[in-house]
Design a protein around this motif. Structure first.
Motif, short mmCIF file in Angstrom:
data_model
loop_
_atom_site.label_atom_id
_atom_site.label_comp_id
_atom_site.label_asym_id
_atom_site.label_seq_id
_atom_site.Cartn_x
_atom_site.Cartn_y
_atom_site.Cartn_z
N CYS A 113 3.39 131.92 42.38
CA CYS A 113 3.08 133.28 42.84
C CYS A 113 1.57 133.54 42.68
N LEU A 114 1.04 133.12 41.55
CA LEU A 114 -0.41 133.31 41.32
C LEU A 114 -1.24 132.53 42.35
N GLU A 115 -0.75 131.33 42.64
CA GLU A 115 -1.45 130.51 43.65
C GLU A 115 -1.42 131.22 45.00
N TRP A 116 -0.23 131.75 45.36
CA TRP A 116 -0.10 132.51 46.61
C TRP A 116 -1.08 133.69 46.59
N TRP A 117 -1.12 134.41 45.46
CA TRP A 117 -1.98 135.60 45.36
C TRP A 117 -3.44 135.21 45.60
N LYS A 118 -3.86 134.10 44.98
CA LYS A 118 -5.27 133.69 45.13
C LYS A 118 -5.57 133.24 46.55
N GLU A 119 -4.57 132.64 47.19
CA GLU A 119 -4.81 132.15 48.55
C GLU A 119 -4.68 133.25 49.60
N ARG A 120 -3.64 134.07 49.49
CA ARG A 120 -3.36 135.05 50.55
C ARG A 120 -3.47 136.51 50.10
N GLY A 121 -3.76 136.73 48.81
CA GLY A 121 -4.02 138.09 48.34
C GLY A 121 -5.42 138.51 48.75
N PRO A 122 -5.94 139.59 48.15
CA PRO A 122 -7.24 140.10 48.56
C PRO A 122 -8.32 139.00 48.55
N GLU A 123 -9.02 138.92 49.67
CA GLU A 123 -10.07 137.91 49.80
C GLU A 123 -11.31 138.39 49.04
N MET A 157 -7.66 141.46 39.03
CA MET A 157 -6.34 141.45 39.70
C MET A 157 -5.43 140.28 39.31
N PRO A 158 -5.96 139.06 39.18
CA PRO A 158 -5.02 137.98 38.81
C PRO A 158 -4.42 138.18 37.41
N GLU A 159 -5.03 139.08 36.62
CA GLU A 159 -4.49 139.34 35.27
C GLU A 159 -3.59 140.58 35.24
N TYR A 160 -3.32 141.16 36.39
CA TYR A 160 -2.46 142.34 36.47
C TYR A 160 -1.09 142.00 35.87
N TYR A 198 6.47 144.71 26.37
CA TYR A 198 5.18 144.56 27.05
C TYR A 198 4.39 143.39 26.48
N ASP A 199 5.01 142.62 25.55
CA ASP A 199 4.24 141.61 24.82
C ASP A 199 4.29 140.22 25.47
N GLY A 200 5.37 139.90 26.13
CA GLY A 200 5.54 138.55 26.66
C GLY A 200 4.70 138.34 27.92
N LEU A 201 4.86 137.17 28.53
CA LEU A 201 4.13 136.85 29.76
C LEU A 201 4.51 137.83 30.87
N ILE A 202 5.81 138.20 30.90
CA ILE A 202 6.30 139.07 31.97
C ILE A 202 6.83 140.37 31.34
N ARG A 249 14.45 133.49 32.01
CA ARG A 249 13.02 133.54 31.68
C ARG A 249 12.33 132.27 32.15
N ARG A 250 12.99 131.13 31.94
CA ARG A 250 12.41 129.85 32.40
C ARG A 250 12.26 129.84 33.92
N ALA A 251 13.28 130.35 34.62
CA ALA A 251 13.22 130.36 36.09
C ALA A 251 12.03 131.22 36.55
N LEU A 252 11.88 132.38 35.94
CA LEU A 252 10.79 133.27 36.35
C LEU A 252 9.43 132.68 35.95
N GLU A 253 9.39 132.08 34.77
CA GLU A 253 8.11 131.50 34.32
C GLU A 253 7.72 130.30 35.19
N SER A 254 8.71 129.62 35.74
CA SER A 254 8.33 128.48 36.58
C SER A 254 7.98 128.95 38.00
N TRP A 255 8.43 130.14 38.38
CA TRP A 255 8.04 130.71 39.69
C TRP A 255 6.63 131.33 39.62
N HIS A 256 6.25 131.78 38.42
CA HIS A 256 5.01 132.52 38.22
C HIS A 256 3.75 131.79 38.73
N PRO A 257 3.53 130.50 38.38
CA PRO A 257 2.30 129.84 38.83
C PRO A 257 2.19 129.79 40.36
#
Ligand code: BYC
Length: 483
Positions: free
Chosen positions: A36-46, A74-77, A9-13, A26-34
């Motif tokens: 995903c966050l951008e998508w969340w901010k744009e199309r997640g809860p307004e 939420m963005p810190e979930y 539970y300690d790492g980024l993911i 881990r690198r692949a997921l960490e490079s997908w993460h930003p």
């Protein structure tokens, strides 16, 4: 047998898939993460992105104590990658490879099929978040607002779950699919989501509760079918997702149930005996039962399309390959091969709807749909009709016929009424508003959608829940709006 790995539970993911020991993944997921966050901010809860929300977060994979509750922005979930614990000596439960050890790697000959199924599953998750994007603005209470956000963050976790499978097991193709999951948009003309119902609007809270009742229930059935998969990482991922999915259906069941309860209470108080006395019922600021029926007709029929065609060679191949099973496959008493077996399927023959025995392997979508219909029908009785009966009204909500309002499969080419009587195109046009919401019905519901943000208060058209989330009291501040 795959090792059970403790949750890190300690790492980024947060994960229990040993991400630290797999730097490439881990690198692949960490490079997908930003992205995903951008998508969340744009199309997640307004709005509400900086509000503190009382959310459940998965922290363990043990059935007891798998989640913790607490205030989160939420963005810190913590969107973790969690697989259910491995089953010792698990064997492929069905199909041509039945009895062989479950696969821990992708079997080469089924790679494309598996990738397609995982991509389709993954695509529905962000789609539903996009569909529910604007609902926070009109939530009927802080309790409901929190529930909406709980569903949204967990659907995003389910997206992570599928992206993990794509990136870990499908190399470059998988990484491209993972990017595409963030690129498509629900309802977009040029780049829509893959399945029909996930491009429909969810314009108001009645639609949200109907969606979580009907469409999340398709999620339950499909996840159960994939949880049987001989590809063990998919099975374990889906088994854990099902824990979260149950709460989404609870929100739909109880949400519509609370609307019905409020309507019945208001009708009783006003001395209205006839549920069809729509104008008088609406004047009370509650949603009349016939409008609820029409919305149920709409969402049920849209969701049935998600099962694909009744007769499907794709479904037969996926079963034969040991990739996608039946609902509760391991509890069915047959040979789990289905070669030579038959299953009754509703077909359109000579302008009539008739039941016909078909090869069971080709009829697997139909069978899953039948299981779904039975599950939905019993929830309608338990959660909705009991409330109406208890209030003393002679009215029952029912599921329409499976031929009603279909765009995929056997009945896409015809029109049928809610009882399954075939209608001509003219008759359908003339009568469709008897079965489906009209613009006026939708406008009435839209007019009720005003936000209620005081702790413990509820909009006029919905009753409070029987109990709070995590046993919190009625006036608990589930969302701190100021952040
Ligand atoms: N819309 O042989 P066919 C959830 C395509 S919900 C558009 O009839 P098949 C959730 C099909 O893809 C659960 N296209 O059907 C809920 C195929 O195209 P290709 C999601 C459709 O393949 C709430 C062609 O038509 N998970 O989790 O046996 C919130 C012929 O297909 C549709 C899954 O569905 C449609 N409605 O079955 C959040 C599980 N229907 O491939 C999440 C994974 C069919 O020939 N998916 N088509 O180009 C599957 O098992 C299957 O893909 C389906 C379709 C059951 C969807």
């Amino acid at each position: 047998m795959p090792e059970a790995i403790a949750v890190d539970y300690d790492g980024l993911i947060p994960n229990n898939v040993g991400l630290n020991a797999d730097p490439r993944l881990r690198r692949a997921l960490e490079s997908w993460h930003p992205g995903c966050l951008e998508w969340w901010k744009e199309r997640g809860p307004e709005g509400f992105q900086s509000s503190l929300v009382y959310l459940r977060t998965a922290i363990s994979v043990e059935p007891e104590g798998w989640a913790k509750f607490g205030y989160v922005r939420m963005p810190e979930y913590r969107w973790g990658i969690l697989l259910a614990p491995p089953v010792a000596d698990r064997r492929i439960p069905f199909g041509a490879h039945r009895g062989e050890p479950a696969w821990r790697e992708v079997p080469g000959e089924y790679r494309a099929m598996l990738r397609r199924l995982i991509t389709v599953q993954g695509d529905t998750e962000p789609a539903s978040v996009e569909q529910q994007h604007a609902l926070g603005r009109t939530a009927p209470s802080l309790y409901d607002l929190r529930n909406l956000f709980q569903v949204n963050v967990e659907e995003a976790r389910h997206l992570w779950a599928m992206v993990y499978l794509l990136q870990k097991y499908f190399g470059r193709d998988g990484r491209e699919e993972a990017e595409d999951l963030l690129r498509r948009r629900s309802g977009d003309r040029d780049s829509p989501r893959l399945l029909s119902a996930f491009n429909e609007a969810t314009p108001d809270w009645l639609a949200f509760f109907m969606f979580t009742f009907f469409t999340d229930r398709d999620g339950k059935m499909q996840l159960h079918a994939l949880a049987q998969s001989g590809f063990d990482p998919l099975s374990r991922t889906c088994r854990f997702m099902l824990l979260e999915e149950a709460h989404h259906m609870f929100i739909g069941q109880s949400g519509v149930g609370r609307i019905i309860e409020r309507t019945c209470t208001a009708m009783r108080a006003a001395g209205i005996d006839d549920p069809h006395d729509i104008e008088r019922v609406r004047a009370l600021g509650v949603i009349d039962l016939p409008t609820i029926q029409k919305r149920a007709n709409l969402h049920f029929s849209l969701t049935l399309d998600l099962f694909g065609s009744e007769i499907s060679s794709n479904a037969a191949s996926a079963f034969n390959a040991g990739i996608k099973g039946r609902y509760l496959e391991d509890q069915i008493d047959d040979d789990h091969l289905l070669v030579g077996a038959t299953y009754p399927v509703l077909r359109l023959k000579g302008g009539h709807i008739v039941e016909e025995d078909s090869p069971a392997l080709s009829a697997l979508n139909m069978r899953l749909r039948d299981d779904y219909v039975a599950d939905a029908a019993s929830a309608v009785e338990r959660w909705w009709n009991r409330t109406i009966a208890r209030a003393g009204f002679a009215y029952r909500l029912t599921l329409p016929h499976v031929a009603f309002n279909r765009r995929i499969g056997e009945f896409a080419a015809i029109h049928a009424d809610a009882q399954g009587n075939i209608l001509s195109a003219e008759e359908w046009q003339r009568r469709r508003r008897e079965f489906l919401p009209s613009a006026a019905d939708d406008a009435f519901v839209a007019g009720l959608m005003r936000p209620v943000t005081e702790p413990g208060a509820f909009a006029s058209w919905i009753a409070p829940p029987a109990a709070g989330i995590d046993n919190k009291p009625g006036d608990f501040e589930y969302v701190k709006l100021d952040g």
